[in-house]
Design a protein around this motif. Structure first.
Motif, PDB file in Angstrom:
ATOM      1  N   TYR A  69      12.112   1.986   4.886  1.00 45.95           N
ATOM      2  CA  TYR A  69      11.670   2.819   3.618  1.00 45.95           C
ATOM      3  C   TYR A  69      12.381   3.009   2.451  1.00 45.95           C
ATOM      4  CZ  TYR A  69       7.663   3.724   6.756  1.00 45.95           C
ATOM      5  OH  TYR A  69       6.607   3.609   7.707  1.00 45.95           O
TER       6      TYR A  69
ATOM      7  N   GLN B 161       8.099   9.935  -1.280  1.00 43.93           N
ATOM      8  CA  GLN B 161       7.757  10.673  -2.427  1.00 43.93           C
ATOM      9  C   GLN B 161       8.698  11.193  -3.344  1.00 43.93           C
ATOM     10  OE1 GLN B 161       5.111  13.434  -0.416  1.00 43.93           O
ATOM     11  NE2 GLN B 161       3.394  12.212  -0.228  1.00 43.93           N
TER      12      GLN B 161
ATOM     13  N   THR C  64       3.335   7.632  10.436  1.00 45.07           N
ATOM     14  CA  THR C  64       3.492   8.075  11.975  1.00 45.07           C
ATOM     15  C   THR C  64       3.460   6.859  12.798  1.00 45.07           C
ATOM     16  OG1 THR C  64       2.549  10.140  11.308  1.00 45.07           O
ATOM     17  CG2 THR C  64       2.320   9.297  13.769  1.00 45.07           C
TER      18      THR C  64
ATOM     19  N   ARG D 123       6.640  13.256   8.591  1.00 45.59           N
ATOM     20  CA  ARG D 123       6.418  14.138   7.525  1.00 45.59           C
ATOM     21  C   ARG D 123       7.504  14.182   6.684  1.00 45.59           C
ATOM     22  NH1 ARG D 123       2.949  16.659  11.009  1.00 45.59           N
ATOM     23  NH2 ARG D 123       4.576  17.945  12.010  1.00 45.59           N
TER      24      ARG D 123
ATOM     25  N   LEU E 195       7.773  10.652   4.935  1.00 43.81           N
ATOM     26  CA  LEU E 195       6.799  10.712   3.751  1.00 43.81           C
ATOM     27  C   LEU E 195       7.399  11.400   2.399  1.00 43.81           C
ATOM     28  CD1 LEU E 195       4.308   9.582   2.926  1.00 43.81           C
ATOM     29  CD2 LEU E 195       3.221  11.549   3.785  1.00 43.81           C
TER      30      LEU E 195
ATOM     31  N   GLN F 262       0.849  -1.351   0.005  1.00 47.04           N
ATOM     32  CA  GLN F 262      -0.046  -0.105   0.131  1.00 47.04           C
ATOM     33  C   GLN F 262       0.946   1.252   0.004  1.00 47.04           C
ATOM     34  OE1 GLN F 262      -3.530   0.403   1.377  1.00 47.04           O
ATOM     35  NE2 GLN F 262      -3.994  -1.484   1.037  1.00 47.04           N
ATOM     36  N   PRO F 263       0.294   2.316  -0.612  1.00 46.65           N
ATOM     37  CA  PRO F 263       1.238   3.467  -0.704  1.00 46.65           C
ATOM     38  C   PRO F 263       1.442   4.133   0.824  1.00 46.65           C
ATOM     39  CG  PRO F 263      -1.061   3.987  -1.839  1.00 46.65           C
ATOM     40  CD  PRO F 263      -0.791   2.341  -1.496  1.00 46.65           C
ATOM     41  N   ALA F 264       2.381   4.641   1.201  1.00 43.75           N
ATOM     42  CA  ALA F 264       2.525   5.224   2.548  1.00 43.75           C
ATOM     43  C   ALA F 264       1.614   6.593   2.633  1.00 43.75           C
ATOM     44  CB  ALA F 264       4.078   5.663   2.566  1.00 43.75           C
ATOM     45  N   THR F 265       1.148   6.666   3.734  1.00 44.93           N
ATOM     46  CA  THR F 265       0.445   7.841   4.171  1.00 44.93           C
ATOM     47  C   THR F 265       0.898   8.316   5.433  1.00 44.93           C
ATOM     48  OG1 THR F 265      -1.057   6.655   5.355  1.00 44.93           O
ATOM     49  CG2 THR F 265      -1.724   6.777   3.110  1.00 44.93           C
ATOM     50  N   LEU F 266       0.710   9.736   5.600  1.00 48.57           N
ATOM     51  CA  LEU F 266       1.296  10.254   6.574  1.00 48.57           C
ATOM     52  C   LEU F 266       0.859   9.270   8.057  1.00 48.57           C
ATOM     53  CD1 LEU F 266       2.814  12.397   8.086  1.00 48.57           C
ATOM     54  CD2 LEU F 266       0.639  13.861   8.115  1.00 48.57           C
ATOM     55  N   GLU F 267      -0.319   8.881   8.273  1.00 48.38           N
ATOM     56  CA  GLU F 267      -0.914   8.290   9.306  1.00 48.38           C
ATOM     57  C   GLU F 267      -0.180   6.760   9.404  1.00 48.38           C
ATOM     58  OE1 GLU F 267      -2.905   9.375   6.954  1.00 48.38           O
ATOM     59  OE2 GLU F 267      -3.617  11.172   8.084  1.00 48.38           O
ATOM     60  N   THR F 268       0.023   6.226   8.365  1.00 47.65           N
ATOM     61  CA  THR F 268       0.636   4.925   8.447  1.00 47.65           C
ATOM     62  C   THR F 268       2.318   4.931   8.841  1.00 47.65           C
ATOM     63  OG1 THR F 268       1.238   4.716   6.011  1.00 47.65           O
ATOM     64  CG2 THR F 268      -0.905   3.565   6.758  1.00 47.65           C
TER      65      THR F 268
END
Length: 86
Positions: free
Chosen positions: A56, A83, A11, A76, A79, A3-9
């Motif tokens: 990562y 990106q 964190t 942040r 992430l 799954q693409p990394a999100t700020l929530e994951t």
């Protein structure tokens, strides 16, 4: 497929890594928590950085540390590096 990394994951991953570095110290961490809130000394922070870079496949620079005061700041940055890599 990952799954693409999100700020929530990111964190939550960082919180999990911090807790692993501090042997599961009985603290509650959030994005607003400072790394020192978990009892992270400089050696543990360095180990945390290495784990994050390996997890990562990114590189964090020494200059990056200047603006990091909370778990959320670190998430942040991670992430952003993820990106930039893609």
């Amino acid at each position: 497929m990952t799954q693409p990394a999100t700020l929530e994951t990111v964190t939550q991953d960082i919180i999990d890594l911090v807790l692993a570095e501090t042997d599961g110290a009985a603290v509650t961490l959030t994005a607003a928590s400072g790394l020192q809130d978990a009892g992270m000394d400089s050696a543990r922070v360095l180990s945390l950085v290495f784990r994050i870079e390996a997890r990562y496949d990114i590189e964090l620079d020494a200059e990056d540390g200047d603006d990091l005061s909370t778990v959320g700041d670190l998430a942040r940055l991670v992430l952003r590096r993820i990106q930039e890599r893609t």
